[in-house]
Design a protein around this motif. Structure first.
Motif, short mmCIF file in Angstrom:
data_model
loop_
_atom_site.label_atom_id
_atom_site.label_comp_id
_atom_site.label_asym_id
_atom_site.label_seq_id
_atom_site.Cartn_x
_atom_site.Cartn_y
_atom_site.Cartn_z
N THR A 53 0.93 -1.26 0.24
CA THR A 53 -0.15 -0.10 0.10
C THR A 53 0.82 1.07 0.20
OG1 THR A 53 -1.80 -1.08 1.26
CG2 THR A 53 -1.98 1.17 1.17
N ILE A 54 1.94 1.43 0.90
CA ILE A 54 2.72 2.44 0.91
C ILE A 54 3.45 2.69 -0.52
CG2 ILE A 54 4.91 3.28 2.05
CD1 ILE A 54 2.46 3.62 3.67
N THR A 55 3.95 1.54 -1.07
CA THR A 55 4.65 1.35 -2.24
C THR A 55 3.78 2.35 -3.52
OG1 THR A 55 6.05 -0.12 -1.85
CG2 THR A 55 5.72 0.23 -4.24
N ALA A 56 2.40 1.79 -3.31
CA ALA A 56 1.39 2.23 -4.33
C ALA A 56 1.21 3.46 -4.24
CB ALA A 56 0.25 1.43 -4.36
N TYR A 57 1.10 4.22 -3.09
CA TYR A 57 0.75 5.42 -2.68
C TYR A 57 1.97 6.37 -3.10
CZ TYR A 57 -3.78 5.11 -0.43
OH TYR A 57 -5.05 4.60 -0.21
N SER A 58 3.05 5.99 -2.92
CA SER A 58 4.45 6.54 -3.04
C SER A 58 4.39 6.63 -4.74
CB SER A 58 5.60 5.88 -2.60
OG SER A 58 5.41 5.84 -1.16
N ALA A 59 4.11 5.66 -5.14
CA ALA A 59 4.21 5.68 -6.73
C ALA A 59 3.28 6.77 -7.49
CB ALA A 59 3.93 4.47 -7.56
N ARG A 60 1.99 6.69 -6.78
CA ARG A 60 0.89 7.80 -7.33
C ARG A 60 1.36 8.89 -7.21
NH1 ARG A 60 -3.92 10.33 -5.87
NH2 ARG A 60 -5.59 9.81 -7.53
N GLY A 61 2.11 9.43 -5.84
CA GLY A 61 2.42 10.65 -5.54
C GLY A 61 3.49 11.17 -6.44
N ALA A 62 4.31 10.11 -6.79
CA ALA A 62 5.51 10.59 -7.78
C ALA A 62 4.96 11.01 -9.08
CB ALA A 62 6.57 9.31 -7.90
N SER A 63 3.93 10.08 -9.45
CA SER A 63 3.34 10.55 -10.82
C SER A 63 2.49 11.89 -10.91
CB SER A 63 2.51 9.43 -11.15
OG SER A 63 1.17 9.50 -10.68
#
Length: 95
Positions: free
Chosen positions: A77-87
């Motif tokens: 979940t943290i990885t997915a949120y981080s990737a979304r934030g980066a995009s």
């Protein structure tokens, strides 16, 4: 006695095809119609299996597997949120 709290099914049934309610920070906000999350009741399931003489029936191996599963879900979940934030950050910065 070993016990677990089961709330996933209750939450899925309550939100099936609906959005989770949002908090209005302005009186002019229009909120979607959704179930009241605060009114949902999770169920506590107590394991009635036979244990030791003192009544302890907690299985350490089972608890460690549950812990590992929770850690993996949290990490994903943290990885997915981080990737979304980066995009989103990339789109805002124009890169």
């Amino acid at each position: 006695k070993a016990a677990s709290v089961e709330f996933e099914n209750v939450l899925q049934q309550a939100t099936a095809g609906k959005q989770i309610p949002m908090t209005a920070t302005n009186p002019n906000h229009i909120l979607p119609q959704a179930p009241d999350i605060k009114s949902l009741k999770a169920s506590v399931v107590v394991d009635q299996s036979k244990g030791r003489i003192d009544g302890n029936n907690v299985n350490l191996d089972k608890e460690m597997v549950s812990l590992a599963e929770a850690q993996m879900m949290y990490s994903a979940t943290i990885t997915a949120y981080s990737a979304r934030g980066a995009s989103i950050r990339s789109a805002v910065e124009g890169r």
